[in-house]
Design an enzyme around this catalytic site. Structure first.
Site, short mmCIF file in Angstrom:
data_model
loop_
_atom_site.label_atom_id
_atom_site.label_comp_id
_atom_site.label_asym_id
_atom_site.label_seq_id
_atom_site.Cartn_x
_atom_site.Cartn_y
_atom_site.Cartn_z
N GLU A 99 1.26 2.15 -3.19
CA GLU A 99 1.93 3.03 -2.23
C GLU A 99 3.38 2.59 -2.12
OE1 GLU A 99 -0.49 2.57 1.41
OE2 GLU A 99 -2.02 1.88 0.04
N GLN B 17 2.87 -1.05 -1.37
CA GLN B 17 1.64 -1.60 -0.81
C GLN B 17 0.60 -1.57 -1.91
OE1 GLN B 17 1.43 -2.68 2.37
NE2 GLN B 17 -0.76 -2.89 2.80
N ASN C 233 2.01 3.10 6.47
CA ASN C 233 1.77 1.69 6.80
C ASN C 233 1.95 1.48 8.31
OD1 ASN C 233 1.14 -1.06 6.40
ND2 ASN C 233 2.20 -1.07 4.43
N ARG C 234 2.05 0.24 8.72
CA ARG C 234 1.93 -0.07 10.15
C ARG C 234 3.26 -0.29 10.86
NH1 ARG C 234 -2.33 -1.77 7.35
NH2 ARG C 234 -4.35 -1.32 8.26
N HIS D 222 0.09 4.97 9.21
CA HIS D 222 0.16 6.18 8.38
C HIS D 222 0.49 7.45 9.16
CE1 HIS D 222 -0.97 3.73 5.10
NE2 HIS D 222 -2.29 3.83 5.18
N ASP E 19 -4.04 -6.15 0.32
CA ASP E 19 -3.63 -5.04 1.19
C ASP E 19 -2.26 -5.44 1.73
OD1 ASP E 19 -3.51 -2.82 2.75
OD2 ASP E 19 -5.21 -3.29 4.04
N HIS F 202 -0.72 8.13 -1.40
CA HIS F 202 -1.78 7.17 -1.13
C HIS F 202 -2.98 7.32 -2.07
CE1 HIS F 202 -4.40 4.54 1.19
NE2 HIS F 202 -3.43 4.30 2.05
N SER F 203 -2.75 7.68 -3.33
CA SER F 203 -3.89 7.81 -4.26
C SER F 203 -4.53 6.47 -4.57
CB SER F 203 -3.43 8.45 -5.58
OG SER F 203 -3.26 9.83 -5.38
N TYR F 204 -5.85 6.51 -4.74
CA TYR F 204 -6.61 5.36 -5.22
C TYR F 204 -6.90 5.63 -6.69
CZ TYR F 204 -8.00 4.28 -0.33
OH TYR F 204 -8.02 3.98 1.02
C1 BGC Z 1 -3.65 0.23 4.32
C2 BGC Z 1 -5.05 -0.25 4.57
C3 BGC Z 1 -5.85 0.90 5.10
C4 BGC Z 1 -5.80 2.01 4.07
C5 BGC Z 1 -6.51 3.24 4.53
C6 BGC Z 1 -3.72 1.28 3.27
O1 BGC Z 1 -2.45 1.74 3.00
O2 BGC Z 1 -2.80 -0.80 3.94
O3 BGC Z 1 -5.06 -1.32 5.49
O4 BGC Z 1 -7.18 0.55 5.36
O5 BGC Z 1 -4.48 2.35 3.79
O6 BGC Z 1 -6.13 3.59 5.79
#
Ligand code: BGC
Length: 356
Positions: A320, A292, A81-82, A107, A252, A180-182
């Site tokens: 996440e 997240q 994250n940021r 990340h 998000d 970070h799996s979708y």
């Molecule tokens: C973030 C998104 C980002 C994505 C892929 C997520 O964890 O919150 O903003 O676009 O990851 O980088």
């Protein structure tokens, strides 16, 4: 031990061999590669017994190396994250991290844990087949202080994919790894996840500004499209003109788990997702303070997935687990600081079942 572990060669990155590890146990099967500790696929049965791969990914290793901007399946870190402006101070020292997400650090930087080749070995666990992935992140990598040793163990228990994180450092640093799996419980590439039902045990979420950096406010979900305390479809309120929905291109946001203080470090069911068509159910269990929840708003129909289909907005959701974004600059958020002599330990499980 029930279950099996297999390993095969999966190509090379910068002259380093990449391996793929396949674990099978009961009805579940997963493949993980040593590049990025990336979960490549996860096969789980539906109500009718039919298996489907329920995580998004790319067809080849080269696709991951060329374009892993979505972080499909990866372990993200050092700090997932940021971090606002990529800056933080620790013990009176200022640090500048790579700014790779607009003005912010995202990340773990330009080349975070998701873009490194990890070492792997079979792990012994009474609970099922397991692979142990190890990465040593040197001092100053992407601007982080201290050399950090991180181990992530993927175990396939009878009903769940478990991740155990363990880390130590030789100097004070910060750490916030995540998986970070979708997911798409109807099967990767089958369309959007807006009809999946989500229950999320969170009464607050981290409000963000237009650049997705925390404002510092923990907003109440009550009366907003962010209220998933009762199970309801992910897409039910995703088109409401709530300013936070607009900023996130959907969801998000980091949700703050409701957790009695007495259960501070214990594992709990933080979320349940159900896909009505197949009956697949995913339970998220974690000891982390937040998650997240991301509905893939940046998937813009330009990537072809592992099954040969194009991914569009909303075709997957991420859960996440983590501490909150920008925590290094916000002493009121759960601390991401790790010091020498201490061991960071954390567990997250993705458990699968079917509903009638
Ligand atoms: C973030 C998104 C980002 C994505 C892929 C997520 O964890 O919150 O903003 O676009 O990851 O980088």
């Amino acid at each position: 031990m029930a279950g099996t572990v297999a390993r095969d060669a999966f190509g090379e990155v910068d002259g380093q061999a990449v391996e793929r590890w396949t674990l099978a146990h009961g009805d579940l099967r997963v493949a993980v590669m040593t590049y990025g500790a990336i979960l490549l696929r996860l096969d789980a049965p539906g109500r009718d017994g039919e298996k489907a791969n329920v995580v998004l990914g790319f067809p080849t290793l080269a696709d991951y190396v060329a374009g892993n901007d979505p972080y499909f399946g990866a372990v993200a870190g050092r700090f997932a994250n940021r971090i606002t402006d990529g800056r933080f101070s620790l013990d009176g020292q200022d640090y500048q991290l790579t700014r790779n997400g607009g003005a912010h650090h995202l990340h773990g930087g330009a080349r975070g844990f998701d873009k490194r080749v990890w070492a792997a070995a079979e792990a012994t666990s009474g609970d099922g087949p397991a692979v142990r992935l190890v990465y040593r992140s040197p001092d100053d990598e992407e601007g982080y202080p201290g050399a950090l040793d991180l181990t992530v163990t993927y175990t396939l228990t009878g009903d769940a994919l478990r991740l155990d994180y363990e880390a130590t450092t030789d100097a004070p640093t910060i750490l916030n790894p995540t998986q970070h799996s979708y997911f798409n419980l109807a099967g990767e590439g089958s369309g959007d996840v807006l009809g999946h039902r989500l229950r999320l045990a969170a009464g607050r979420f981290v409000e963000v500004d237009a650049a997705l950096s925390p404002t510092g406010r923990l907003a109440q979900v009550e009366g907003t499209p962010f209220d998933f305390r009762e199970s309801r479809p992910i897409g039910g309120r995703i088109r409401e003109a709530h300013p936070q929905i607009v900023i996130g291109r959907g969801y998000d946001h980091c949700f703050v788990f409701d957790r009695p203080a007495s259960a501070d470090r214990s594992i709990l069911i933080g979320a349940r997702v159900e896909e009505p068509g197949s009956g697949r159910v995913l339970d998220l269990r974690t000891d982390r303070p937040g998650v997240q929840f991301y509905t893939g708003g940046f998937l813009d129909a330009t990537l072809v997935g592992s099954g040969g289909r194009v991914y569009r907005q909303g075709d997957g959701f991420c859960l996440e687990t983590q501490t909150f974004p920008d925590a290094p600059n916000r002493p009121e958020f759960p601390s991401p600081v790790l010091r020498p002599g201490k061991t960071f330990r954390s567990r997250t499980e993705f458990a699968f079942s079917v509903s009638g």
